[in-house]
Design an enzyme around this catalytic site. Structure first.
Site, mmCIF file in Angstrom:
data_model
loop_
_atom_site.group_PDB
_atom_site.id
_atom_site.type_symbol
_atom_site.label_atom_id
_atom_site.label_comp_id
_atom_site.label_asym_id
_atom_site.label_seq_id
_atom_site.Cartn_x
_atom_site.Cartn_y
_atom_site.Cartn_z
ATOM 1 N N ARG A 177 -2.852 -10.251 5.368
ATOM 2 C CA ARG A 177 -3.430 -10.142 3.893
ATOM 3 C C ARG A 177 -2.147 -9.612 3.033
ATOM 4 N NH1 ARG A 177 -5.764 -6.724 0.371
ATOM 5 N NH2 ARG A 177 -7.224 -7.560 -1.056
ATOM 6 N N LYS A 229 0.754 -1.350 0.046
ATOM 7 C CA LYS A 229 -0.001 -0.142 0.000
ATOM 8 C C LYS A 229 0.757 1.288 0.096
ATOM 9 C CE LYS A 229 -4.555 -1.943 1.536
ATOM 10 N NZ LYS A 229 -5.144 -2.243 2.835
HETATM 11 C C1 YH5 Z 1 -7.434 -4.754 3.767
HETATM 12 O O1 YH5 Z 1 -6.620 -4.013 4.257
HETATM 13 N N1 YH5 Z 1 -7.501 -3.948 1.388
HETATM 14 S S1 YH5 Z 1 -8.009 -3.965 -1.494
HETATM 15 C C2 YH5 Z 1 -3.491 -0.165 -2.748
HETATM 16 C C3 YH5 Z 1 -2.309 -0.727 -3.111
HETATM 17 C C4 YH5 Z 1 -1.718 -1.829 -2.935
HETATM 18 C C5 YH5 Z 1 -3.085 -2.878 -2.300
HETATM 19 C C6 YH5 Z 1 -0.493 -0.308 -4.666
HETATM 20 N N2 YH5 Z 1 -9.188 -5.648 0.687
HETATM 21 C C7 YH5 Z 1 -7.792 -4.716 2.346
HETATM 22 O O2 YH5 Z 1 -4.934 -4.298 -0.927
HETATM 23 N N3 YH5 Z 1 -9.435 -6.293 2.759
HETATM 24 C C8 YH5 Z 1 -8.082 -4.405 0.443
HETATM 25 O O3 YH5 Z 1 -1.389 0.208 -3.739
HETATM 26 C C9 YH5 Z 1 -8.627 -5.570 1.996
HETATM 27 N N4 YH5 Z 1 -8.175 -5.543 4.594
HETATM 28 C C10 YH5 Z 1 -9.008 -6.421 3.988
HETATM 29 N N5 YH5 Z 1 -9.849 -7.049 4.770
HETATM 30 C C11 YH5 Z 1 -6.619 -2.669 -1.449
HETATM 31 C C12 YH5 Z 1 -5.123 -3.310 -1.644
HETATM 32 C C13 YH5 Z 1 -4.068 -2.079 -2.069
HETATM 33 C C14 YH5 Z 1 -4.368 -0.945 -2.401
#
Ligand code: YH5
Length: 284
Positions: A260, A225
């Site tokens: 996760r 993130k």
């Molecule tokens: C979470 O924290 N996050 S989707 C932006 C990024 C990288 C990754 C490159 N679903 C979560 O993973 N479910 C998502 O920048 C989730 N907890 C739970 N339970 C977002 C994501 C991400 C967003």
């Protein structure tokens, strides 16, 4: 004389009962089934590619595969994706994974999807909207699935971010219990990156032990993130692997039972080294 009480926590996820003990945190591997999969350059679309990716993550230590058909990066289109489109993306993958013996989580906010995937034998419903869509709590309550309740906000205007996130999760938990959901099905998630400043995200990460003290299973999702990018100076999500592993390990050291992640092998190895240390020192 001092007796050490070993608290065995369980997380009830449909027909699967996880024993969540401190030294064996669960790795939840991320499987995006969106055409615009953001952190992996849009690979593994197509049913066979998605299933192959899930196998790879399981081989690399993932206990759970989290399937998401909505592009849920912070700041995504609020209207999300249509029910039909989400069904088309998610259901075939979920059906295959359940049949191949995976423990499957589905990232969705739609009550119809919750019904559908529960019928297919999914184990966990993971809702970044905290089961706030009309009918979502009721739909989730009618299943036997484990439920990940995540906090998400539209503004970063908190008086005390930790206290407010905790109060929100308590509140959602009470509402779910009122609908008949047993306590041991509910997992808390502070929603790293969802309506928090970078500093607030790290305040939440540093407050993991406090959330864990609630007694509920606790999930942290910070993999790749942007706050990891800010701390490390890496703009490209694929350059954020090491920073993400460090963040996941901080969460695990503070007692989080689920992380996760995109990078299952790297995270699993880091946890293994930490566990070896804990065991060598007799810390159970
Ligand atoms: C979470 O924290 N996050 S989707 C932006 C990024 C990288 C990754 C490159 N679903 C979560 O993973 N479910 C998502 O920048 C989730 N907890 C739970 N339970 C977002 C994501 C991400 C967003």
């Amino acid at each position: 004389m001092t007796e050490t009480k070993v608290r065995t926590n369980v997380w009830r996820c449909a027909n699967h009962l996880f024993n969540v003990d401190r030294l064996h945190p669960l790795v939840m591997g991320i499987l995006n089934v969106t055409p615009d999969s953001f952190s992996d350059g849009g690979t593994h679309n197509g049913l066979e590619d998605a299933v192959a990716w899930a196998h790879r993550m399981r081989d690399e230590g993932a206990h759970i595969i989290d399937v998401g058909g909505e592009s849920t990066r912070p700041g995504f289109d609020e209207r999300g994706v249509s029910l039909e489109e989400e069904r088309r993306r998610v259901l075939p993958v979920v059906e295959r994974l359940v049949n191949e013996g995976f423990i499957v989580s589905v990232d969705t906010s739609k009550p119809e999807m919750m019904n559908d995937v529960a019928s297919l034998g999914v184990h966990i419903l993971n809702d970044i909207r905290g089961f706030e869509m009309p009918g979502a709590m009721e739909a989730a309550a009618r299943t036997e699935c484990g439920l990940v309740v995540m906090h998400r906000s539209m503004s970063t205007d908190y008086h005390d971010v930790v206290a407010e996130v905790e109060a929100y999760l308590q509140d959602r938990q009470r509402l779910l219990e009122d609908l008949g959901v047993s306590k041991d099905r509910i997992c808390w998630d502070p929603g790293f990156g969802f309506g928090k400043t970078v500093e607030q995200n790290y305040m939440l990460l540093g407050a993991t032990a406090r959330f864990v003290a609630s007694g509920q299973p606790y999930l942290m999702g910070l993999s790749r993130k942007s706050s990891i990018g800010v701390a490390t100076g890496h703009t490209k999500p694929t350059d954020r692997v090491t920073g993400s592993v460090a963040g996941a390990l901080i969460a695990v050291q503070e007692g989080a039972q689920v992380v996760r992640v995109h990078d299952c092998r790297e995270t699993t190895d880091a946890i293994a080294v930490w566990r070896a240390t804990e065991e060598a020192c007799g810390r159970r």
